[in-house]
Design a protein around this motif. Sequence first.
Motif: not given
Lengths: 281, 164
Positions: A6, A8-9, A12-13, A15-16, A19-20, A29, A33, B50, B54, B62, B68-70, B72-73, B80
């Motif tokens: 969790y 990790v999840l 990652v979320l 970070v995503s 980035l978004l 980007i 990017g 997961c 990602f 990219v 960027v990130g969409a 990936a998410l 997961f």
Amino acid sequence: MRYRKYVVLVSVLLVSLLLLSLGTRGGEIGRPGELVAFVITPLQAALSKIQSTAFGVWSTYLDWKNVRRENQALRTELEQLRIQSLQVEDTQRENLRLRRLLALRERLPLSTLSGEVIAKEWGGWVRSVTVNRGRSDGVARLTPAIVPEGLLGRVVEVRARAAVIQLLNDPSSAAAVMVQRTRTAGVAEGEPGGAVRLKFMARDGGGVQVGDLIVTSGLGGVFPKGLPVGRVIAVEDKGSALFHYARLHPVVDFARVEEVLLLMGQTGADLLPHFSLEPGT
Amino acid sequence: MRVSLALMLLGGGLAQTSVAPALSVGGVAPDIPLVLTVLLGLRRGPEVGCVSGFAVGLLQDVAGGGFVGAQALTKALVGFAAGLMGEWLWVSNPLVQVPGLVLLTLAEGLGRYWLLQLLHFPAAFGDVMLYVVLPQALYNGFLGAAGAFGLSVIEARRSGSLWR
């Protein structure tokens, strides 16, 4: 660690989402990017090259297969077309021959009967052709046979539906002829070698020269007057002999005759004007 | 192992921009990275799924020039979820893998659409589902079946039996 997955999840979320948000805020980007793009762009290019090469090889192989199949199909088609072309050529030649024969038939002032050669005897002893006209068509022995170029020979044997024509160059054939230029009479005979020889031409006549046209004289009652026989290619003057001798080049190519005209009627007229002599014949 | 995993993900991500267009049928191309993510998640668990999702999603973002990130998410979530499914289901069976792949592709599509809606993505939901997500899910299912079969053959050769 129980909750590691969790963590990790969520990481990652996050970070995503980061980035978004970075990307949407700047409209581009952004630096992360760009870094990723910096790494993957050359790889993408290389992969694209490999892919295009692989597809090129595959496409070449398919092309080769198609070309091979197409080649075979075209070869078959070409063969068929060649056969068709030969058939067309043959038909055209036949058409031309028949037209000439018909034209001659219409020009001649006596009744004729056309016949098709169905057999040939081409040995040294006998030279003859068999045509598909016989007794049932009114053909009789000694009926003269001609082709558009000139004299072919005469009927020597009549069957119910066929007739054998002795060719002019048959060793036992003889025809009363004359030099067209000087009207000097002689006899044209066939020879075992297939040539035609002019014999018994009186020396005191107008003589004979190389190139002279020899035509039938009408004497003897077999052949009408004026049928082209051949041209003199050599004169054999034996000095003290009573007669002139000459070798002839026949106007008819006996080996290629396929259709003939049988002269059924009689005429005393000179038939030479009805033949269109080609230069050299 | 990690290097091979990284190479696999990189290869999958790159394949999407190079090979996938050539595999398109009727304008529908498979989502190779998603297939890879799901298969990895099912077999290796939620963490690997997961992170893999990602990574390949980021590559796609990219490479594709989108947000960027969409992906990936969404792909991280899918990876997961696939990993969690792997813990609950008998995932080595293709009869689980393939429908799972179709469903997860649909879920990823829905998730991505929802996310992009937040970023004012203009396309209509019905159109996206009908012309993009659903055909791609079916294609992914087909591709996943082929991939799962291929993996099974390889594994069977290694272990001497067809299905473990």
